[in-house]
Scaffold this active site. Structure first.
Site, short mmCIF file in Angstrom:
data_model
loop_
_atom_site.label_atom_id
_atom_site.label_comp_id
_atom_site.label_asym_id
_atom_site.label_seq_id
_atom_site.Cartn_x
_atom_site.Cartn_y
_atom_site.Cartn_z
N ARG B 22 44.54 31.26 35.50
CA ARG B 22 44.26 29.53 34.47
C ARG B 22 42.86 29.78 33.24
NH1 ARG B 22 40.36 25.93 36.31
NH2 ARG B 22 39.49 26.76 38.54
N THR B 23 43.27 28.80 32.29
CA THR B 23 42.12 29.19 31.34
C THR B 23 40.65 29.63 32.45
OG1 THR B 23 43.69 28.94 29.72
CG2 THR B 23 40.92 29.01 29.41
N LEU B 24 39.52 30.21 32.36
CA LEU B 24 38.29 30.08 32.39
C LEU B 24 37.01 30.05 31.20
CD1 LEU B 24 38.11 31.93 35.77
CD2 LEU B 24 38.26 29.71 35.44
N PRO B 127 43.77 24.58 30.07
CA PRO B 127 43.45 24.29 29.09
C PRO B 127 43.75 25.25 28.06
CG PRO B 127 41.50 24.50 29.62
CD PRO B 127 41.91 24.56 30.73
#
Lengths: 272, 245
Positions: B22-24, B127
């Protein structure tokens, strides 16, 4: 259409290329009480005959609002009709939520038709026993569609389904060419006159029919009894002038005719 | 960026793999987008830079794209996420065209669709790291809206992302008015972009201006703005601190 060895389930073809179960489902539509739709360039009117199970009960609802810009009138198995209306409302509101804009009626009708088709090709299902007159708006204006239990759908200028709908169709056939340019009021009047044709001699009263309108600047709504009676009064003046004697007789005729429905004692209670 | 539900058994070694799904943080980013409504539709400006942290690594990135017949999308933030969004919209437009029924997706529909996508991704803690600007014209009505990476969405007569919010919007609040001509609109946008060029370190002097009207979308060829550096104060910058640079 008589019983034969190919009509037990929907996934059996007859040697002449027919699916009898689907055709029997279409028969159920013909047994329901009449529903009528007409459209002009900017408006769609849906009307139906109010039929009650008995004198003691209220009449069944046959016209449903799907969204501000789409309405549907049904004929046949009302329960099936309600389920499909709920599906339509769901699709419409999901589209509105994602796109903040009304679902074009043509796209809704295709989804409905595809849903009906599934039931004609699964051995564990049966076709929906209801015909739907879907009226609605999209970018190109007002549209009226008829969705059949077979999964077919057609677009119409005007159409009638249910029992004694042929009388209404004959009336509409004579005038449909002018409907595109009709005013909203004339369209409503034609709808009520078409309903009168299906009543076959009964006096037309506002309690006997339900009328709904939607248009380019007019969200879907039902006309109240008063407005319908006013329209009826513009053309039913003559019988009323005959006096109370005439009215009393008309009422007596109305009661048995309502109970008889199609005049056929074999009408199943679930079909309205 | 695929999404997997992180398994919370408290063991960070096992969770590391789930986290990488997932986006970090963003990697290659675009800077501001500035857009205004004008007489015939919407004008949007962006530069062509893609920064890799503090390095201005890519200098030919188109950050504005046409969507369907009626919309124009501009993005700042992670470039790969912008490309992902373009793929989603491509599918959306394709399905819309396949209906072939006279109905078409307008800018309002695209904006709301994007809002739903961005908000849903934010809710899953994955996101799309972009701030999007959506402009368009349909049936004579102009539309201009914005969606952020957390799903905040609104419409306005003029919008800007990132540094543009702080440097360009004050100019627009003072000088924008309804029914700007095309020339005046471009001049106003160039004024904003010039300020951004001077003051935003991730801006480069290579910009495009896109226009969308009832007729459709046109994106200009890249060009550069005239800048002036001969201010007296810049002549001897270390005058007040000899020895520094």
């Amino acid at each position: 259409m008589f019983r034969n060895q190919y009509d037990t389930d929907v996934t059996t073809w007859s040697p002449t290329g027919r699916l009898f179960q689907v055709e029997y489902a279409m028969e159920a539509v013909k047994q329901g009480s009449a529903a009528i739709g007409l459209r002009s360039r900017s408006h769609v009117v849906l009307a139906s005959v109010n039929k009650a199970q008995s004198e003691l009960s209220s009449h069944q609802r046959k016209i449903f609002k799907v969204d501000d810009h789409i309405g549907v009138a049904i004929a046949g198995l009302t329960a099936d009709g309600r389920v499909l209306s709920r599906y339509m409302r769901s699709e419409s509101i999901n589209h509105s939520f994602t796109y903040e804009s009304p679902l074009p009626v043509g796209r809704l009708v295709v989804r409905l038709a595809d849903k009906a088709q599934v039931c004609t090709q699964r051995s564990w299902k049966r076709p929906y026993g209801v015909g739907l007159l879907v009226g609605g708006l999209d970018e190109s204006g007002a549209h009226l569609y008829y969705n059949c239990p077979s999964g077919n759908y057609f677009e119409y200028q005007a159409f009638a389904i249910g029992s004694r709908s042929q009388a209404a169709k004959t009336y509409l056939e004579r005038r449909f060419e002018s409907f595109n340019e009709s005013s909203r009021e004339d369209l409503i009047k034609d709808a009520i006159l078409a309903i009168r044709e299906t009543l076959q001699g009964e006096t037309l009263k506002s309690s006997l029919c339900t009328v709904s309108v939607l248009g380019v600047d007019e969200p879907f709504h039902f006309l109240d009894q008063e407005s319908i009676q006013k329209v009826i009064d513009t053309f039913e003046k003559v019988p009323e002038e005959e006096g109370d004697g005439g009215e009393g007789e008309a009422e007596d005729e109305a009661a048995p005719a309502e109970q008889g429905g199609a005049g056929d004692q074999d009408v199943a209670p679930m079909e309205i | 960026m695929t999404f997997t539900i992180p398994i919370d058994n408290g063991d960070s070694l096992k969770n590391a793999e789930a986290d990488s799904q997932r986006t970090l943080y963003p990697y290659v980013t675009g800077t501001s987008i500035v857009a205004i409504k004008y007489k015939d539709g919407v004008l949007m400006a962006s530069d062509m830079g893609g920064s890799y942290g503090s390095t201005l690594r890519y200098k030919n990135i188109e950050r504005m794209k046409a969507i369907g017949k009626h919309s124009l999308l501009g993005a700042s933030g992670e470039i790969s996420d912008f490309q992902e969004i373009l793929r989603y919209l491509d599918e959306l437009v394709l399905n819309d065209n396949m209906w072939d029924d006279g109905n078409s997706l307008g800018p309002k529909e695209v904006h709301n669709y994007l809002t739903r996508v961005m908000y849903n991704r934010r809710n899953k803690f994955n996101p799309l790291w972009n701030t999007l600007v959506l402009g368009g014209v349909k049936n004579g009505e102009s539309y201009l809206g914005m969606v952020s990476m957390i799903g905040v969405s609104f419409e306005d007569n003029h919008v800007a992302t990132g540094f543009g919010n702080h440097l360009a919007r004050p100019i627009l609040r003072d000088e924008w008015h309804a029914d700007l001509s095309f020339e005046d609109g471009v001049k106003l946008l160039e004024k904003c972009m010039r300020v951004l060029l001077y003051r935003d370190r991730s801006a480069i002097n290579k910009l495009q201006i896109a226009k969308i009207t009832e007729e459709g979308v046109t994106v200009s060829q890249p060009y550069s703005l005239k800048t002036f550096w001969e201010f007296k104060a810049f002549h001897n910058p270390t005058a007040g601190a000899e020895g520094s640079w």
